[in-house]
Motif scaffolding. Structure first.
Motif, PDB file in Angstrom:
ATOM      1  N   HIS A 166       0.829  -1.188   0.000  1.00  0.00           N
ATOM      2  CA  HIS A 166       0.000   0.000   0.000  1.00  0.00           C
ATOM      3  C   HIS A 166       0.866   1.242   0.000  1.00  0.00           C
ATOM      4  CE1 HIS A 166      -3.832  -1.897   0.463  1.00  0.00           C
ATOM      5  NE2 HIS A 166      -3.460  -2.538   1.549  1.00  0.00           N
ATOM      6  N   ALA A 167       0.276   2.335  -0.371  1.00  0.00           N
ATOM      7  CA  ALA A 167       1.002   3.600  -0.341  1.00  0.00           C
ATOM      8  C   ALA A 167       0.048   4.699   0.089  1.00  0.00           C
ATOM      9  CB  ALA A 167       1.571   3.908  -1.716  1.00  0.00           C
ATOM     10  N   GLY A 168       0.591   5.772   0.618  1.00  0.00           N
ATOM     11  CA  GLY A 168      -0.190   6.938   0.992  1.00  0.00           C
ATOM     12  C   GLY A 168       0.758   7.950   1.586  1.00  0.00           C
ATOM     13  N   ARG A 169       0.381   9.214   1.545  1.00  0.00           N
ATOM     14  CA  ARG A 169       1.183  10.267   2.172  1.00  0.00           C
ATOM     15  C   ARG A 169       2.649  10.235   1.722  1.00  0.00           C
ATOM     16  NH1 ARG A 169      -1.237  11.284   7.522  1.00  0.00           N
ATOM     17  NH2 ARG A 169       0.854  11.310   8.390  1.00  0.00           N
ATOM     18  N   GLY A 170       2.894   9.831   0.465  1.00  0.00           N
ATOM     19  CA  GLY A 170       4.268   9.811  -0.046  1.00  0.00           C
ATOM     20  C   GLY A 170       5.099   8.643   0.469  1.00  0.00           C
ATOM     21  N   ILE A 171       4.441   7.698   1.149  1.00  0.00           N
ATOM     22  CA  ILE A 171       5.168   6.564   1.739  1.00  0.00           C
ATOM     23  C   ILE A 171       4.626   5.268   1.133  1.00  0.00           C
ATOM     24  CG2 ILE A 171       5.635   5.304   3.888  1.00  0.00           C
ATOM     25  CD1 ILE A 171       5.242   7.978   5.365  1.00  0.00           C
ATOM     26  N   THR A 172       5.537   4.352   0.767  1.00  0.00           N
ATOM     27  CA  THR A 172       5.127   3.019   0.330  1.00  0.00           C
ATOM     28  C   THR A 172       5.330   2.064   1.496  1.00  0.00           C
ATOM     29  OG1 THR A 172       5.824   3.490  -1.922  1.00  0.00           O
ATOM     30  CG2 THR A 172       5.574   1.174  -1.345  1.00  0.00           C
ATOM     31  N   VAL A 173       4.392   1.127   1.671  1.00  0.00           N
ATOM     32  CA  VAL A 173       4.524   0.128   2.724  1.00  0.00           C
ATOM     33  C   VAL A 173       4.729  -1.226   2.062  1.00  0.00           C
ATOM     34  CG1 VAL A 173       3.502  -0.864   4.796  1.00  0.00           C
ATOM     35  CG2 VAL A 173       2.880   1.457   4.100  1.00  0.00           C
ATOM     36  N   THR A 174       5.923  -1.779   2.189  1.00  0.00           N
ATOM     37  CA  THR A 174       6.168  -3.127   1.689  1.00  0.00           C
ATOM     38  C   THR A 174       5.992  -4.088   2.845  1.00  0.00           C
ATOM     39  OG1 THR A 174       7.632  -2.428  -0.086  1.00  0.00           O
ATOM     40  CG2 THR A 174       7.876  -4.689   0.677  1.00  0.00           C
ATOM     41  N   ASP A 175       5.019  -4.977   2.685  1.00  0.00           N
ATOM     42  CA  ASP A 175       4.698  -5.978   3.705  1.00  0.00           C
ATOM     43  C   ASP A 175       5.644  -7.150   3.478  1.00  0.00           C
ATOM     44  OD1 ASP A 175       3.419  -8.363   4.776  1.00  0.00           O
ATOM     45  OD2 ASP A 175       1.599  -7.157   5.006  1.00  0.00           O
ATOM     46  N   LEU A 176       6.528  -7.407   4.426  1.00  0.00           N
ATOM     47  CA  LEU A 176       7.587  -8.394   4.182  1.00  0.00           C
ATOM     48  C   LEU A 176       7.057  -9.820   4.058  1.00  0.00           C
ATOM     49  CD1 LEU A 176      10.674  -7.235   6.270  1.00  0.00           C
ATOM     50  CD2 LEU A 176       9.897  -6.508   4.022  1.00  0.00           C
ATOM     51  N   ALA A 177       5.955 -10.118   4.717  1.00  0.00           N
ATOM     52  CA  ALA A 177       5.392 -11.467   4.584  1.00  0.00           C
ATOM     53  C   ALA A 177       4.803 -11.657   3.187  1.00  0.00           C
ATOM     54  CB  ALA A 177       4.333 -11.717   5.650  1.00  0.00           C
ATOM     55  N   GLU A 178       4.263 -10.575   2.637  1.00  0.00           N
ATOM     56  CA  GLU A 178       3.753 -10.660   1.267  1.00  0.00           C
ATOM     57  C   GLU A 178       4.920 -10.816   0.283  1.00  0.00           C
ATOM     58  OE1 GLU A 178       1.626  -7.252  -0.438  1.00  0.00           O
ATOM     59  OE2 GLU A 178       0.160  -8.711  -1.110  1.00  0.00           O
ATOM     60  N   SER A 179       6.021 -10.095   0.542  1.00  0.00           N
ATOM     61  CA  SER A 179       7.204 -10.249  -0.315  1.00  0.00           C
ATOM     62  C   SER A 179       7.714 -11.691  -0.262  1.00  0.00           C
ATOM     63  CB  SER A 179       8.336  -9.323   0.141  1.00  0.00           C
ATOM     64  OG  SER A 179       7.927  -7.990   0.084  1.00  0.00           O
ATOM     65  N   TRP A 180       7.684 -12.274   0.942  1.00  0.00           N
ATOM     66  CA  TRP A 180       8.118 -13.673   1.086  1.00  0.00           C
ATOM     67  C   TRP A 180       7.210 -14.596   0.267  1.00  0.00           C
ATOM     68  CZ3 TRP A 180      11.885 -16.783   2.499  1.00  0.00           C
ATOM     69  CH2 TRP A 180      11.607 -18.125   2.752  1.00  0.00           C
ATOM     70  N   PHE A 181       5.904 -14.355   0.323  1.00  0.00           N
ATOM     71  CA  PHE A 181       4.966 -15.177  -0.451  1.00  0.00           C
ATOM     72  C   PHE A 181       5.244 -15.040  -1.948  1.00  0.00           C
ATOM     73  CE2 PHE A 181       0.968 -15.436  -2.848  1.00  0.00           C
ATOM     74  CZ  PHE A 181       0.731 -16.797  -2.687  1.00  0.00           C
TER      75      PHE A 181
END
Ligand code: ISJ
Length: 287
Positions: A166-181
């Motif tokens: 997800h992203a918002g306010r100029g920040i991206t959130v990389t969910d590490l468990a999703e990256s692992w999947f």
């Protein structure tokens, strides 16, 4: 002699811990993951839900309960890299000292992508650290969940929660468990309940934990309601967060755990688990 338990007390363990009634002769203390890792390894507690990577690193001396985990298949929402540049452009990343697991997972994900930003320990919330010049901040647990929602929320009634990052306010959130999947197709195991070989928990404690988990998962709406007030997050966000976890260390979770062990701790000792429910030793316990 008292058997000493140590609990990481993040909200994701609430479906097990909230209704746990400790049997006589068992004491409990709580702390963040790195505190519980240290408490178990130094012998200050006899059992703890510890970062799975510490279980792997110490597989020569530790054993884990066969049917307890904090795992997910896909996004977890509370193990997040907040960043202001694409992953490929990261230069300095702040790491929380609360976590062993997420740091090891981040290292695997960066290595697999051929990336090597500077990793530094630094405490504080994501937005503050980003404002201080870090271009990535790793956060875990309840505060990471709150900060994730602060970036991507508020959700509208028709929003689904299945499309991280997800992203918002100029920040991206990389969910590490999703990256692992995305990397492996496996669940990611964050925590297991470990103890030193030869010092397993009394059967009464394992039975009480199974009973508490059945009760917690059976009343998840109540657990979510209670914790949504404490966290200051909408009930549906907390409910989704909680039902998304896998608490039983099932075969897919073990596959993910072994895959992670091979990538993060090459040459580790064989992972050992106690007898499963139904095996002779625990057959008198409720399952
Ligand atoms: C998913 C989480 O899992 C926790 C994260 C841990 C870690 O980062 O070392 C350890 C235990 C887990 O219960 C979380 O709290 O956000």
């Amino acid at each position: 002699m008292t058997y000493r338990a140590g609990w990481i007390h993040f909200t994701n363990v609430a479906p097990i811990l909230d209704s746990l009634i400790l049997p006589p002769g068992v004491s409990a203390m709580t702390g963040v993951p790195t505190e519980m890792n240290e408490a178990l390894l130094s012998g200050r507690v006899d059992i703890a839900n510890i970062s799975a990577v510490e279980f792997i690193r110490n597989a020569g001396t530790l054993e884990a309960l066969p049917d307890f985990s904090v795992s997910v298949l896909g996004p977890v929402y509370s193990v997040n890299l907040f960043h202001t540049r694409p992953l490929e452009g990261l230069r300095r990343v702040a790491l929380t000292s609360q976590s062993a697991m997420s740091v090891a997972l981040l290292e695997v994900i960066l290595r697999e992508r051929g990336l090597s930003p500077t990793l530094e320990r630094a405490e504080g919330d994501a937005e503050t650290l980003l404002a201080q010049g870090y271009d990535g901040v790793l956060r875990i647990g309840d505060s990471a969940l709150r900060e994730w929602y602060g970036v991507v929320g508020p959700l509208t009634p028709d929003t689904t929660m299945t499309s991280l990052p997800h992203a918002g306010r100029g920040i991206t959130v990389t969910d590490l468990a999703e990256s692992w999947f995305e990397l492996t197709g496996h669940p990611f195991v964050f925590a297991v309940w470990a103890y030193h070989k030869g010092n397993p928990p009394p059967p009464g404690l394992i039975g009480a934990m199974r009973t508490a988990r059945r009760d917690g998962l059976g009343h998840l709406a109540d657990v979510a309601q209670r914790h949504s007030r404490r966290l200051g997050l909408p009930v549906r966000v907390v409910q989704h967060y909680l039902w998304n976890f896998r608490y039983h260390l099932e075969a897919p979770d073990r596959l993910g755990l072994r895959e992670f062990a091979a990538k993060a701790v090459p040459g580790h000792a064989e992972l050992k688990f106690g007898p499963r429910p139904g095996d002779a030793v625990t057959s008198r316990e409720p399952v």
